[in-house]
Design an enzyme around this catalytic site. Structure first.
Site, PDB file in Angstrom:
ATOM      1  N   HIS A  98       0.845  -1.190   0.000  1.00 45.36           N
ATOM      2  CA  HIS A  98       0.000   0.000   0.000  1.00 45.36           C
ATOM      3  C   HIS A  98       0.886   1.247   0.000  1.00 45.36           C
ATOM      4  CE1 HIS A  98       1.018  -0.713   4.222  1.00 45.36           C
ATOM      5  NE2 HIS A  98       1.008   0.610   4.312  1.00 45.36           N
ATOM      6  N   HIS A 129       5.928   6.420  -1.273  1.00 44.93           N
ATOM      7  CA  HIS A 129       6.631   5.143  -1.424  1.00 44.93           C
ATOM      8  C   HIS A 129       5.743   3.979  -1.009  1.00 44.93           C
ATOM      9  CE1 HIS A 129       7.148   5.866   2.879  1.00 44.93           C
ATOM     10  NE2 HIS A 129       7.285   4.548   2.986  1.00 44.93           N
TER      11      HIS A 129
END
Length: 183
Positions: free
Chosen positions: A42, A126
Site C-alpha cells: 500500500h 513510497h
C-alpha cells in the site's frame, strides 16, 4: 480487554502497479530480507497508531472531510531501492517522484490526525516492498532498479486501514474507502 485499534491511512495499489512491484522486487532476495505479502502492499499517507475504538467515528468523519478537499493525482515510479537512508537502510521501497498533491494530502492528514503539532517533514511517496530482518546483516551492493518504461499510479481515493499484529506479518483490513472528490 483491550479496546484500542491500530489504524493507518493508505491508498490501495492498482493491480498493474502491484504486479510490476512484486515482479521487480525479486531482484532483492537473501536470508536477511523479508518480503511484505502482496496483499499488504500500500501507499501510506499517515500512520495513526493505537487509538481507542471510541475515536473511530471522529477519524472517519475527519477522513471524509479531508478527501472532499483533495483531487485525484497520479504518481510516477522513480525506482526501487534500499531506504529510507541509503547508508543505513531498513527496507526496500518503491520510491515515487515527488508530487505536490501527495505532499499536501499527507500534510493535511498529519495535521488533522496528529495528537501533537507535527514537525515539518518531507513526505516521500513510497511503497514498502521488503524489510531487513533485525537479526541479519543488511546485504551490501543492493541494486537500484529503474523501471524500463513509465509506471504510473493513479490515486483516486484513500482508505482507513486496520492493522492487527501477527506473525510473521501483520494482517491489514480496509475499514472504509474515501474517494478524492474535489473538482
Amino acid at each position: 480487554m483491550n479496546d484500542n485499534i491500530r489504524l493507518f491511512v493508505a491508498a490501495s495499489l492498482p493491480e498493474n502497479v502491484k504486479s510490476y512491484l512484486v515482479q521487480a522486487r525479486e531482484a532483492y532476495t537473501g536470508p536477511a530480507i523479508r518480503q511484505v505479502p502482496e496483499q499488504n502492499l500500500h501507499l501510506t499517507l499517515y500512520f495513526i497508531g493505537n487509538v481507542p475504538m471510541t475515536e473511530d467515528t471522529y477519524i472517519r468523519q475527519t477522513l471524509m472531510q479531508v478527501a472532499q478537499r483533495h483531487s485525484r493525482f497520479t504518481l510516477s515510479l522513480e525506482q526501487l531501492e534500499p531506504g529510507p537512508k541509503p547508508r543505513s537502510p531498513r527496507l526496500i521501497w518503491a520510491r515515487f517522484s515527488q508530487n505536490e498533491a501527495f505532499s499536501k494530502l499527507s500534510q493535511e492528514l498529519t495535521q488533522a490526525l496528529s495528537p501533537a503539532p507535527p514537525k515539518q517533514e518531507k513526505f516521500i511517496p513510497h511503497v514498502t516492498l521488503s524489510r531487513f530482518k533485525k537479526e541479519g546483516a543488511v546485504p551490501k551492493d543492493l541494486p537500484l532498479i529503474t523501471p524500463p518504461s513509465e509506471v504510473l499510479y493513479p490515486v483516486s481515493s484513500f482508505a482507513l486501514w486496520q492493522s492487527q499484529l501477527a506473525s510473521p506479518h501483520p494482517i491489514y483490513t480496509i475499514v472504509e474507502e474515501f474517494p478524492l472528490t474535489h473538482p
